[in-house]
Enzyme design. Sequence first.
Site, PDB file in Angstrom:
ATOM      1  CG  PHE A 233      -2.032   0.863   1.270  1.00  0.00           C
ATOM      2  CD1 PHE A 233      -3.062   0.737   0.352  1.00  0.00           C
ATOM      3  CD2 PHE A 233      -2.123   1.866   2.228  1.00  0.00           C
ATOM      4  CE1 PHE A 233      -4.154   1.585   0.386  1.00  0.00           C
ATOM      5  CE2 PHE A 233      -3.217   2.714   2.269  1.00  0.00           C
ATOM      6  CZ  PHE A 233      -4.237   2.577   1.347  1.00  0.00           C
TER       7      PHE A 233
ATOM      8  CG  ASP B   3      -0.696  -3.120   6.465  1.00  0.00           C
ATOM      9  OD1 ASP B   3      -1.820  -3.552   6.784  1.00  0.00           O
ATOM     10  OD2 ASP B   3      -0.473  -1.917   6.231  1.00  0.00           O
TER      11      ASP B   3
ATOM     12  CE1 TYR C 170     -10.092   1.654   6.139  1.00  0.00           C
ATOM     13  CE2 TYR C 170      -9.388   2.485   8.289  1.00  0.00           C
ATOM     14  CZ  TYR C 170      -9.152   2.297   6.930  1.00  0.00           C
ATOM     15  OH  TYR C 170      -7.984   2.757   6.378  1.00  0.00           O
ATOM     16  CE  LYS C 171      -8.558  -1.012   4.002  1.00  0.00           C
ATOM     17  NZ  LYS C 171      -7.099  -0.949   3.867  1.00  0.00           N
TER      18      LYS C 171
ATOM     19  NE  ARG D  35      -9.789  -2.578  -4.218  1.00  0.00           N
ATOM     20  CZ  ARG D  35      -9.308  -2.121  -3.071  1.00  0.00           C
ATOM     21  NH1 ARG D  35      -8.180  -2.595  -2.571  1.00  0.00           N
ATOM     22  NH2 ARG D  35      -9.952  -1.192  -2.384  1.00  0.00           N
TER      23      ARG D  35
HETATM   24  C1  LIG Z   1      -6.396   0.246   4.183  1.00  0.00           C
HETATM   25  C2  LIG Z   1      -4.947   0.112   4.395  1.00  0.00           C
HETATM   26  C3  LIG Z   1      -4.253   1.007   5.226  1.00  0.00           C
HETATM   27  C4  LIG Z   1      -4.986   2.160   5.843  1.00  0.00           C
HETATM   28  O1  LIG Z   1      -4.181   3.004   6.572  1.00  0.00           O
HETATM   29  P1  LIG Z   1      -4.850   4.119   7.486  1.00  0.00           P
HETATM   30  O2  LIG Z   1      -3.709   4.736   8.155  1.00  0.00           O
HETATM   31  O3  LIG Z   1      -5.795   3.418   8.415  1.00  0.00           O
HETATM   32  O4  LIG Z   1      -5.572   5.064   6.598  1.00  0.00           O
HETATM   33  C5  LIG Z   1      -2.902   0.802   5.425  1.00  0.00           C
HETATM   34  N1  LIG Z   1      -2.257  -0.233   4.846  1.00  0.00           N
HETATM   35  C6  LIG Z   1      -2.895  -1.112   4.038  1.00  0.00           C
HETATM   36  C7  LIG Z   1      -2.156  -2.263   3.441  1.00  0.00           C
HETATM   37  C8  LIG Z   1      -4.253  -0.944   3.776  1.00  0.00           C
HETATM   38  O5  LIG Z   1      -4.881  -1.791   2.973  1.00  0.00           O
END
Ligand SMILES: *Cc1c(COP(=O)(O)O)cnc(C)c1O
Length: 429
Positions: free
Chosen positions: A135, A214, A239-240, A389
Site C-alpha cells: 500500500f 500489514d 474498517y475493512k 475490485r
Molecule cells: C487500508 C490500508 C491502510 C490504511 O491506513 P490508514 O492509516 O488506516 O488510513 C494501510 N495499509 C494497508 C495495506 C491498507 O490496505
Amino acid sequence: MTMVGPFTGPLSAEHAGQLDRDDPLAAFRQRFVIDDPDLIYLDGNSLGRLPKATAEVVQRVVDREWGQRLIRGWNESWWLKLQQRIGDKIGRLIGASAGETIVADSTSLNLFKVVLAGLQAKPERKKIVTDDLNFPSDLYILNSACRLLGSQYHVEVIPSPDGVHGPVEAIQDALDGDTALLALSHTAFKSAYVYDLPFMTERAHSAGALALWDLSHSAGAVLVGLDDGQADLAVGCSYKYLNGGPGSLAFLYVRHNLQADLQNPITGWIGHQSPFDFELSYRAADGLAGFLTGTPAVLSIASIEPGVDLLLEAGIEEVRAKSMRQSEYLIRLWEAFLAPLGYTLNSPAAAARRGSHISLGHPQGWGIDRALIEELNVIPDFRQPDNIRLGIAPLYTTFSEIFEAVQRLCTAVVEKRYLKYDRAAEEVT
Ligand SMILES: *Cc1c(COP(=O)(O)O)cnc(C)c1O
C-alpha cells in the site's frame, strides 16, 4: 432439439440460490443493516457494512456512558481497558495470544511506531525490504522512518514480476546482513495476492531480520496465524473486513518475546507506566501498553467490537472457507461470462494465494465502474489503472449477489454503458 427448462446448471441464478441455501454462514447477513436489498455491495474490503449491534453499542456509549456518567465513564466503563480488551479479540482472529494486540491510532501511525521500533532494535542494520504491491501509505511511512534515522537507511522496493504475484524469489535474494526489517502487506490491496507468512517470516529470520506484516486486507477474511508463523510485528485496520466503521481505529501487534526490547518511539502519557502520576519523565508501561500514546478515541473503539464479535461467533476458519468458495465461484463466472467481454483476471488463480477480493481489469474499467455505481446498483471499487475490485465479505455477501453482479458487469459492457462517463471530467473515488 431438446427443450431447456429453467436453467439449473452451475452457471444459473438457481444454482446461486442453492449455494446460498447450503451456506452455513447465511444467517449472519441478517445481523447487518441492509438498507437497499437490490444494492450489491462488493466494497467490504474498503468499508465493511454496519452491524446492527454497532448502532446500539454506539448509542449506549453516547447516551449512558458519556451523556449520563460524564468523566466518571473513564473508570466505570473501563474506557481505558478498551484498547487491550478489543485488541485481544482481534488477536484471536489473526492467531495472536492475549496481550499481543492493541487497538490504537491509524494503521499508518501504528506502522510508523513499529517500523521505528524495529529499526532501532537492530541498529547495525540499515535496510528495509518491501515490494511494490504494498500500500503506498506503507511505503511513505517506511521511507520517512528511514529519513528520520539518517542517510544510511534505505528502503529496497522489490518489483512484482506481473503486478499480481509477490516477488517471493527476489525478496529472498534481497534479504541480507544489512536488512533490519522485511515489511510486507500480507494480502496485497490491488491483486489480493497473499504471502505465505510462515515461509517469508522464516526467510527474514534466517537473514537476521524482523518480519512486519500489514494485515489490513487480511484481518477478518484470511487466516493469518501470527504466533504460529513466528511473526514479529503487525498492524492492520478495522474498517475493512472487521466492519468497525469509517476511520475506526487500527490495531498493532508485537510478539510477546519482543515486547521488553522494543520501544515505542512516540512516548505519550497513555503509554506511561503510571499516567495519572503525571511524572515529568517518561517510563514505558510494561508489555504492549507501552505502545499506546494518547487518549483513546472511545466512541470509535467501541464501534469495532460488535463486528469483531460477529467474526468470532462465525469462526474465522469458516469465514475463510466461505470466502474461498465464493471467490472460486466468482472466477468460474468470470471465465464463462466476463472473459469473453474483455475482462481480465488480475488476481491469483490459486485460492490459497488469494485474499477475499478479485480484481478484474478492463480497458474501459473506469467507465464500467462508474456505470455500475450510477446505473446498475453495484458498488465495487476502482484502483488505478484499470482494476475493478470485487470484495467478498463472507458474513454478508451472498452467492446470488455475486451471480447478479456478474450479470450487471456484462450489461455494462454489452450495452456500452461506460461510454457516458468522461474520465477527465470526474474525480476518481
Ligand atoms: C487500508 C490500508 C491502510 C490504511 O491506513 P490508514 O492509516 O488506516 O488510513 C494501510 N495499509 C494497508 C495495506 C491498507 O490496505
